[in-house]
Design a protein around this motif. Structure first.
Motif, PDB file in Angstrom:
ATOM      1  N   GLN A 189       0.828  -1.207   0.000  1.00  0.00           N
ATOM      2  CA  GLN A 189       0.000   0.000   0.000  1.00  0.00           C
ATOM      3  C   GLN A 189       0.859   1.252   0.000  1.00  0.00           C
ATOM      4  OE1 GLN A 189      -2.639   0.327   3.351  1.00  0.00           O
ATOM      5  NE2 GLN A 189      -3.699   2.122   2.550  1.00  0.00           N
ATOM      6  N   ARG A 190       1.905   1.249   0.811  1.00  0.00           N
ATOM      7  CA  ARG A 190       2.779   2.422   0.884  1.00  0.00           C
ATOM      8  C   ARG A 190       3.597   2.571  -0.392  1.00  0.00           C
ATOM      9  NH1 ARG A 190       4.176   6.438   0.717  1.00  0.00           N
ATOM     10  NH2 ARG A 190       5.053   7.934   2.212  1.00  0.00           N
ATOM     11  N   THR A 191       3.937   1.455  -1.030  1.00  0.00           N
ATOM     12  CA  THR A 191       4.629   1.510  -2.316  1.00  0.00           C
ATOM     13  C   THR A 191       3.762   2.187  -3.362  1.00  0.00           C
ATOM     14  OG1 THR A 191       5.905  -0.501  -1.841  1.00  0.00           O
ATOM     15  CG2 THR A 191       5.658   0.120  -4.150  1.00  0.00           C
ATOM     16  N   ASN A 192       2.480   1.858  -3.373  1.00  0.00           N
ATOM     17  CA  ASN A 192       1.545   2.488  -4.312  1.00  0.00           C
ATOM     18  C   ASN A 192       1.529   3.998  -4.128  1.00  0.00           C
ATOM     19  OD1 ASN A 192      -1.487   3.549  -4.678  1.00  0.00           O
ATOM     20  ND2 ASN A 192      -1.103   1.922  -6.164  1.00  0.00           N
ATOM     21  N   GLN A 193       1.483   4.451  -2.882  1.00  0.00           N
ATOM     22  CA  GLN A 193       1.482   5.893  -2.603  1.00  0.00           C
ATOM     23  C   GLN A 193       2.789   6.534  -3.054  1.00  0.00           C
ATOM     24  OE1 GLN A 193       0.688   6.285   1.600  1.00  0.00           O
ATOM     25  NE2 GLN A 193      -1.232   5.138   1.478  1.00  0.00           N
ATOM     26  N   ALA A 194       3.905   5.843  -2.802  1.00  0.00           N
ATOM     27  CA  ALA A 194       5.209   6.384  -3.179  1.00  0.00           C
ATOM     28  C   ALA A 194       5.331   6.507  -4.690  1.00  0.00           C
ATOM     29  CB  ALA A 194       6.317   5.492  -2.627  1.00  0.00           C
ATOM     30  N   LEU A 195       4.887   5.485  -5.420  1.00  0.00           N
ATOM     31  CA  LEU A 195       4.989   5.523  -6.879  1.00  0.00           C
ATOM     32  C   LEU A 195       4.178   6.682  -7.462  1.00  0.00           C
ATOM     33  CD1 LEU A 195       4.790   1.721  -7.726  1.00  0.00           C
ATOM     34  CD2 LEU A 195       6.776   3.213  -7.993  1.00  0.00           C
ATOM     35  N   HIS A 196       3.007   6.918  -6.895  1.00  0.00           N
ATOM     36  CA  HIS A 196       2.185   8.027  -7.397  1.00  0.00           C
ATOM     37  C   HIS A 196       2.821   9.377  -7.047  1.00  0.00           C
ATOM     38  CE1 HIS A 196      -1.064   5.794  -9.187  1.00  0.00           C
ATOM     39  NE2 HIS A 196      -1.177   5.057  -8.098  1.00  0.00           N
ATOM     40  N   ALA A 197       3.470   9.461  -5.886  1.00  0.00           N
ATOM     41  CA  ALA A 197       4.176  10.696  -5.538  1.00  0.00           C
ATOM     42  C   ALA A 197       5.340  10.943  -6.498  1.00  0.00           C
ATOM     43  CB  ALA A 197       4.687  10.617  -4.097  1.00  0.00           C
ATOM     44  N   LEU A 198       6.058   9.892  -6.842  1.00  0.00           N
ATOM     45  CA  LEU A 198       7.182  10.023  -7.773  1.00  0.00           C
ATOM     46  C   LEU A 198       6.692  10.331  -9.185  1.00  0.00           C
ATOM     47  CD1 LEU A 198       9.258   6.988  -6.473  1.00  0.00           C
ATOM     48  CD2 LEU A 198       9.753   9.416  -6.086  1.00  0.00           C
ATOM     49  N   GLU A 199       5.530   9.786  -9.533  1.00  0.00           N
ATOM     50  CA  GLU A 199       4.950  10.088 -10.839  1.00  0.00           C
ATOM     51  C   GLU A 199       4.522  11.547 -10.916  1.00  0.00           C
ATOM     52  OE1 GLU A 199       2.246   7.552 -13.902  1.00  0.00           O
ATOM     53  OE2 GLU A 199       1.381   7.850 -11.908  1.00  0.00           O
ATOM     54  N   ARG A 200       3.899  12.053  -9.837  1.00  0.00           N
ATOM     55  CA  ARG A 200       3.504  13.467  -9.817  1.00  0.00           C
ATOM     56  C   ARG A 200       4.716  14.386  -9.900  1.00  0.00           C
ATOM     57  NH1 ARG A 200       0.029  11.502  -5.777  1.00  0.00           N
ATOM     58  NH2 ARG A 200       1.399  12.333  -4.139  1.00  0.00           N
ATOM     59  N   ALA A 201       5.844  13.930  -9.368  1.00  0.00           N
ATOM     60  CA  ALA A 201       7.071  14.726  -9.420  1.00  0.00           C
ATOM     61  C   ALA A 201       7.745  14.668 -10.785  1.00  0.00           C
ATOM     62  CB  ALA A 201       8.044  14.248  -8.338  1.00  0.00           C
ATOM     63  N   GLY A 202       7.185  13.878 -11.693  1.00  0.00           N
ATOM     64  CA  GLY A 202       7.739  13.805 -13.043  1.00  0.00           C
ATOM     65  C   GLY A 202       8.954  12.907 -13.175  1.00  0.00           C
ATOM     66  N   LEU A 203       9.173  12.026 -12.200  1.00  0.00           N
ATOM     67  CA  LEU A 203      10.375  11.199 -12.209  1.00  0.00           C
ATOM     68  C   LEU A 203      10.169   9.871 -12.934  1.00  0.00           C
ATOM     69  CD1 LEU A 203      11.533  11.768  -8.533  1.00  0.00           C
ATOM     70  CD2 LEU A 203      12.365  12.901 -10.593  1.00  0.00           C
ATOM     71  N   LEU A 204       8.947   9.397 -12.973  1.00  0.00           N
ATOM     72  CA  LEU A 204       8.675   8.105 -13.603  1.00  0.00           C
ATOM     73  C   LEU A 204       7.225   8.052 -14.072  1.00  0.00           C
ATOM     74  CD1 LEU A 204       6.923   6.540 -11.229  1.00  0.00           C
ATOM     75  CD2 LEU A 204       9.185   6.090 -10.290  1.00  0.00           C
ATOM     76  N   ARG A 205       6.927   7.009 -14.834  1.00  0.00           N
ATOM     77  CA  ARG A 205       5.557   6.761 -15.283  1.00  0.00           C
ATOM     78  C   ARG A 205       5.192   5.334 -14.899  1.00  0.00           C
ATOM     79  NH1 ARG A 205       6.134   8.198 -20.124  1.00  0.00           N
ATOM     80  NH2 ARG A 205       6.501   6.171 -21.099  1.00  0.00           N
ATOM     81  N   VAL A 206       4.048   5.174 -14.247  1.00  0.00           N
ATOM     82  CA  VAL A 206       3.609   3.874 -13.747  1.00  0.00           C
ATOM     83  C   VAL A 206       2.571   3.293 -14.697  1.00  0.00           C
ATOM     84  CG1 VAL A 206       2.563   2.642 -11.823  1.00  0.00           C
ATOM     85  CG2 VAL A 206       4.006   4.633 -11.376  1.00  0.00           C
TER      86      VAL A 206
END
Length: 232
Positions: A189-206
């Protein structure tokens, strides 16, 4: 050409070998298939071969007496592991567990030691490879002790794109959120939140079952303090 030979010939170290030295490896190397949850290497067992990942994913970790697991890194397609243990006699000091069904290339200890004893090019490769591995572990200690879950996931993903360790990584890695969580020691669950935070920061695409890195330097230095708005 078999998948095993393709893996061997495509490895960074193969280019450093004379034809006779490579033939020694080719004659003695063999394949192993490890099911998800099985051991590619097991702590306490003899360190008897150098392993490369043809397909799949192996998590390197150590289990503590109280049941906790400390994860070091994941080894993805094209990566090699175990050279440190083969440079001295003895047993594996960690576990390598297949996160998914995994196809391995295995170079027996005697063939590995032959390369160390006879090939200057291979030794130069090992120095570079071990230096990259040391840099990775220093970074792991930093983010394990000092950084929050978002940064842990960021640094974990960045480590899978090191060209010295994983030359065939490209920009996209086929990992589920559960697998990323296992590698970074963060709940799903926390990984999901982290990935979306990193996606919003423009660092990756999930995407489903995969992550595409858009800004590798940004992932490597992410501390959780970036602005939440997407980059332009």
């Amino acid at each position: 050409m078999t998948k095993l030979e393709t893996m061997l010939r495509g490895s960074l170290w193969a280019a450093s070998l004379e034809p006779d030295a490579f033939d020694v490896v080719l004659r003695h190397a063999f394949e192993r298939w490890v099911p998800a949850g099985g051991y590619a290497v097991r702590r306490g067992e003899p360190a008897d071969c150098w392993i490369g990942v043809i397909e799949g994913l192996v998590k390197m970790s150590v289990s503590q007496p109280d049941g906790r697991v400390s994860s070091f890194t994941g080894v993805t397609r094209g990566g090699w592991a175990g050279e440190g243990s083969l440079l001295k006699p003895g047993a594996w000091r960690y576990d390598g567990v297949a996160v998914r069904d995994t196809h391995l290339a295995c170079v027996p200890r005697h063939a590995f030691e032959h390369l160390v004893d006879t090939s200057l090019g291979f030794n130069r490769f090992l120095l570079s490879h071990l230096n990259a591995r040391l840099s990775l572990f220093v970074g792991l200690v930093e983010y394990d002790r000092l950084l929050g879950p978002d940064a842990r996931v960021a640094r974990c993903l960045a480590s899978l794109f090191d060209p010295d360790l994983y030359p065939h990584a490209g920009q996209t890695v086929q990992l589920s959120q559960e697998e990323i969580g296992l590698l970074s020691a963060v709940s799903r669950q926390r990984t999901n939140q982290a990935l979306h935070a990193l996606e919003r920061a423009g660092l990756l695409r999930v995407a489903f079952g995969s992550v595409t890195v858009l800004d590798l330097p940004g992932l490597r230095c992410y501390s959780g303090e970036l602005e939440s708005s997407p980059r332009r």
